[in-house]
Design a protein around this motif. Structure first.
Motif, mmCIF file in Angstrom:
data_model
loop_
_atom_site.group_PDB
_atom_site.id
_atom_site.type_symbol
_atom_site.label_atom_id
_atom_site.label_comp_id
_atom_site.label_asym_id
_atom_site.label_seq_id
_atom_site.Cartn_x
_atom_site.Cartn_y
_atom_site.Cartn_z
ATOM 1 N N ASP A 173 22.942 23.861 38.158
ATOM 2 C CA ASP A 173 21.840 22.912 38.372
ATOM 3 C C ASP A 173 21.006 22.704 37.107
ATOM 4 O OD1 ASP A 173 20.238 25.172 38.147
ATOM 5 O OD2 ASP A 173 19.703 25.259 40.261
ATOM 6 N N GLY A 174 21.428 23.335 36.002
ATOM 7 C CA GLY A 174 20.759 23.133 34.722
ATOM 8 C C GLY A 174 19.565 24.022 34.479
ATOM 9 N N THR A 175 19.303 24.957 35.373
ATOM 10 C CA THR A 175 18.132 25.827 35.213
ATOM 11 C C THR A 175 18.531 27.277 34.986
ATOM 12 O OG1 THR A 175 17.893 26.420 37.566
ATOM 13 C CG2 THR A 175 16.860 24.366 36.823
ATOM 14 N N CYS A 176 17.656 27.979 34.293
ATOM 15 C CA CYS A 176 17.665 29.442 34.269
ATOM 16 C C CYS A 176 16.467 29.881 35.103
ATOM 17 C CB CYS A 176 17.518 29.983 32.854
ATOM 18 S SG CYS A 176 18.837 29.496 31.723
ATOM 19 N N ASP B 85 13.772 45.723 31.276
ATOM 20 C CA ASP B 85 13.076 46.790 32.008
ATOM 21 C C ASP B 85 13.773 47.165 33.316
ATOM 22 O OD1 ASP B 85 12.494 44.729 33.747
ATOM 23 O OD2 ASP B 85 10.315 44.849 33.509
ATOM 24 N N GLY B 86 14.781 46.389 33.731
ATOM 25 C CA GLY B 86 15.525 46.712 34.947
ATOM 26 C C GLY B 86 14.855 46.279 36.238
ATOM 27 N N ASN B 87 13.645 45.750 36.171
ATOM 28 C CA ASN B 87 12.929 45.318 37.378
ATOM 29 C C ASN B 87 13.109 43.831 37.683
ATOM 30 O OD1 ASN B 87 11.810 47.864 37.951
ATOM 31 N ND2 ASN B 87 10.195 47.527 36.431
ATOM 32 N N ARG B 88 13.662 43.103 36.736
ATOM 33 C CA ARG B 88 13.877 41.672 36.891
ATOM 34 C C ARG B 88 15.272 41.318 36.393
ATOM 35 N NH1 ARG B 88 8.404 42.486 36.127
ATOM 36 N NH2 ARG B 88 8.925 43.581 34.216
ATOM 37 N N PHE B 89 15.719 40.134 36.739
ATOM 38 C CA PHE B 89 16.978 39.653 36.181
ATOM 39 C C PHE B 89 16.926 38.140 36.045
ATOM 40 C CE2 PHE B 89 17.746 39.369 40.748
ATOM 41 C CZ PHE B 89 18.445 38.174 40.894
ATOM 42 N N GLY B 90 17.747 37.621 35.148
ATOM 43 C CA GLY B 90 17.820 36.188 34.920
ATOM 44 C C GLY B 90 19.123 35.624 35.444
ATOM 45 N N TYR C 78 19.670 26.840 23.701
ATOM 46 C CA TYR C 78 18.221 26.946 23.569
ATOM 47 C C TYR C 78 17.780 28.408 23.571
ATOM 48 C CZ TYR C 78 18.124 21.964 24.772
ATOM 49 O OH TYR C 78 18.327 20.611 24.792
ATOM 50 N N VAL C 79 16.750 28.669 22.805
ATOM 51 C CA VAL C 79 16.059 29.962 22.857
ATOM 52 C C VAL C 79 14.716 29.714 23.542
ATOM 53 C CG1 VAL C 79 15.161 31.910 21.549
ATOM 54 C CG2 VAL C 79 17.167 30.660 20.698
ATOM 55 N N TRP C 80 14.534 30.347 24.690
ATOM 56 C CA TRP C 80 13.320 30.165 25.488
ATOM 57 C C TRP C 80 12.334 31.301 25.256
ATOM 58 C CZ3 TRP C 80 12.430 26.033 28.797
ATOM 59 C CH2 TRP C 80 13.525 25.221 29.118
ATOM 60 N N ASP C 81 11.062 30.957 25.263
ATOM 61 C CA ASP C 81 10.000 31.959 25.354
ATOM 62 C C ASP C 81 9.833 32.254 26.847
ATOM 63 O OD1 ASP C 81 7.488 33.244 25.685
ATOM 64 O OD2 ASP C 81 6.797 32.441 23.777
ATOM 65 N N THR C 82 10.235 33.452 27.289
ATOM 66 C CA THR C 82 10.227 33.755 28.729
ATOM 67 C C THR C 82 8.819 33.791 29.299
ATOM 68 O OG1 THR C 82 10.257 36.139 28.250
ATOM 69 C CG2 THR C 82 12.376 35.062 28.635
ATOM 70 N N LEU C 83 7.839 34.063 28.450
ATOM 71 C CA LEU C 83 6.473 34.176 28.934
ATOM 72 C C LEU C 83 5.859 32.811 29.223
ATOM 73 C CD1 LEU C 83 4.476 36.472 29.514
ATOM 74 C CD2 LEU C 83 3.562 36.147 27.206
ATOM 75 N N LEU C 84 6.159 31.830 28.378
ATOM 76 C CA LEU C 84 5.527 30.518 28.499
ATOM 77 C C LEU C 84 6.501 29.425 28.934
ATOM 78 C CD1 LEU C 84 3.311 30.847 25.343
ATOM 79 C CD2 LEU C 84 2.495 30.729 27.692
ATOM 80 N N SER D 30 13.189 42.972 23.894
ATOM 81 C CA SER D 30 11.884 43.104 24.538
ATOM 82 C C SER D 30 11.783 42.267 25.801
ATOM 83 C CB SER D 30 10.771 42.677 23.578
ATOM 84 O OG SER D 30 10.828 41.273 23.370
ATOM 85 N N GLY D 31 12.696 41.285 25.940
ATOM 86 C CA GLY D 31 12.632 40.360 27.064
ATOM 87 C C GLY D 31 11.795 39.124 26.785
ATOM 88 N N ARG D 32 11.202 39.037 25.614
ATOM 89 C CA ARG D 32 10.332 37.887 25.311
ATOM 90 C C ARG D 32 11.154 36.612 25.101
ATOM 91 N NH1 ARG D 32 5.028 36.791 23.314
ATOM 92 N NH2 ARG D 32 4.792 34.553 23.731
ATOM 93 N N LEU D 33 12.405 36.761 24.649
ATOM 94 C CA LEU D 33 13.253 35.597 24.409
ATOM 95 C C LEU D 33 14.425 35.577 25.383
ATOM 96 C CD1 LEU D 33 13.475 35.636 20.502
ATOM 97 C CD2 LEU D 33 11.859 34.363 21.939
ATOM 98 N N LEU D 34 14.774 34.370 25.819
ATOM 99 C CA LEU D 34 15.955 34.155 26.648
ATOM 100 C C LEU D 34 16.874 33.199 25.906
ATOM 101 C CD1 LEU D 34 17.613 34.184 29.324
ATOM 102 C CD2 LEU D 34 16.150 32.306 30.107
ATOM 103 N N PHE D 35 18.089 33.658 25.616
ATOM 104 C CA PHE D 35 19.087 32.825 24.943
ATOM 105 C C PHE D 35 19.971 32.195 26.017
ATOM 106 C CE2 PHE D 35 18.017 36.439 22.248
ATOM 107 C CZ PHE D 35 17.655 35.816 21.059
ATOM 108 N N ALA D 36 20.142 30.881 25.977
ATOM 109 C CA ALA D 36 20.901 30.189 27.020
ATOM 110 C C ALA D 36 21.814 29.134 26.403
ATOM 111 C CB ALA D 36 19.951 29.530 28.024
ATOM 112 N N ALA D 37 23.109 29.214 26.772
ATOM 113 C CA ALA D 37 24.096 28.224 26.325
ATOM 114 C C ALA D 37 24.378 27.260 27.468
ATOM 115 C CB ALA D 37 25.382 28.923 25.893
ATOM 116 N N TYR D 38 24.600 25.992 27.118
ATOM 117 C CA TYR D 38 24.748 24.935 28.114
ATOM 118 C C TYR D 38 26.093 24.217 27.977
ATOM 119 C CZ TYR D 38 19.739 25.526 28.943
ATOM 120 O OH TYR D 38 18.505 26.049 29.251
#
Length: 377
Positions: free
Chosen positions: A269-272, A259-264, A320-326, A306-314
């Motif tokens: 430090d191991g976090t998104c 949506d352009g209003n947020r960013f990841g 991991y595939v994260w549920d951004t909402l929960l 949609s932004g519901r999923l966050l894909f993150a490589a470590y």
């Protein structure tokens, strides 16, 4: 007034500014009574569930002879460009797995690559401190190599990332180890604006990543080894619009939310983390607990359409595939069939959100598609 007095006043003023900054930070923290996951759970929301066939590997792209460092999709979704330790860019047809171009680079130490919005050219940068542009429609030379169409020279450190301005083949933004970001006019090969550097509001260490706002291309965000992400307006290069703090390590990657209003962000430090550009607040932290072990660094991130999923490589090879909402991990890509044998170093989502491409140190790229009855998220 003597030099000693000026120094004393400068020190006193700096202490006052730092004190006010800390008071402001504490005040903001006091207003953050919950995060995205806390609110979603209070509303009874449930996490996304993945079955064994909801995300499947449908293509393996083989051709590189070195670690894959970077990849990018074209807007029309059927082509991918990848950059590798073997000193080549390869342009792939994602539907057939065929190579359409294999570009030998002037400098083998490439770190990143990007497709232009029209898909007519590709850009790359690396340890040679320049950004090279290749026109895919140009004829090859006598040795069969595609010549460099334009070389963007101006950085005083390695070029860590590059991205074309949406809808424009003539402008591109790069980030560098010289602590700056640069907006380039590709037609002239000249710098249009420099962000950071001598300006106090700029980064104070290597800039590792940039992401341009798809909804407002004048805005972009950068991530740095100074542990911060900064929001910039291309019309005002002299200062960052906002600085986002919270990470306790290098910010390796940044990516705008759809949506352009947020960013990841993803960090050593191991976090998104998810930030709101309007308020400057941190909305959510995504962290997998590893007990007494060191937290693996986050090397690359991407959001679903949609932004519901966050894909993150470590850095430890996990994906991991994260549920951004929960803020819950809903899938470990490494546990799936036909996954990579080495560390996943880069990833990207097709323009329509129907496919995910991953690049790895095992020299291969893989295309993952949503299967079964899963709709695109």
């Amino acid at each position: 007034m003597s030099v000693a007095e000026l120094k004393e006043r400068h020190v006193a003023t700096t202490e006052t500014v730092n004190s006010l900054r800390e008071q402001l930070r504490q005040r903001r923290l006091s207003l953050l009574d919950t995060d995205v996951a806390g609110y979603a759970k209070s509303q009874g929301r449930t996490p996304v569930r993945f079955g064994p066939t909801d995300l499947v590997c449908c293509r393996t792209l083989q051709g590189h002879t070195g670690k894959v460092y970077s990849l990018d999709w074209t807007p029309e979704k059927n082509r991918i460009v990848s950059a590798s330790q073997d000193g080549r860019l390869i342009v792939w047809n994602a539907l057939t797995s065929q190579k359409t171009h294999a570009i030998k680079l002037p400098c083998a130490w490439v770190m990143n690559c990007a497709f232009s919005p029209t898909g007519q050219s590709v850009a790359c940068g690396g340890l040679d401190s320049v950004c090279s542009i290749f026109n895919l429609n140009s004829p090859t030379d006598r040795d069969g190599n595609l010549p460099v169409a334009k070389t963007l020279i101006g950085h005083r450190g390695y070029v860590s990332s590059c991205q074309y301005v949406p809808e424009e083949d003539t402008h591109l933004i790069t980030s560098s180890g010289d602590q700056t970001c640069v907006l380039w006019d590709i037609t002239t090969g000249l710098r249009t604006s420099v962000f950071g550097g001598e300006f106090q509001s700029g980064h104070t260490a290597d800039v590792l990543s940039v992401s341009i706002n798809g909804s407002n291309p004048r805005m972009f965000v950068s991530g740095s080894c100074d542990g911060t992400a900064r929001l910039w307006d291309t019309r005002v290069a002299s200062r960052a619009v906002r600085t986002f703090q919270g990470h306790k390590g290098d910010v390796n990657c940044v990516k705008f939310f759809p949506d352009g209003n947020r960013f990841g962000t993803g960090s050593d430090d191991g976090t998104c983390r998810l930030f709101d550009i309007r308020t400057g607040h941190q909305l959510q932290v995504y962290q997998q607990q590893h007990g007494d072990k060191d937290e693996p660094s986050v090397t690359s991130i991407a959001f679903s359409i949609s932004g519901r999923l966050l894909f993150a490589a470590y850095g430890n090879g996990e994906f991991y595939v994260w549920d951004t909402l929960l803020a819950e991990v809903v899938l470990n890509l490494g546990s799936l069939q036909n996954s990579h044998e080495g560390r996943i170093s880069c990833l990207g989502l097709s323009a329509d959100g129907s496919a995910l491409c991953t690049g790895s140190w095992d020299t291969n790229l893989k295309i993952w598609a949503f299967g079964g009855h899963r709709r695109v998220l």
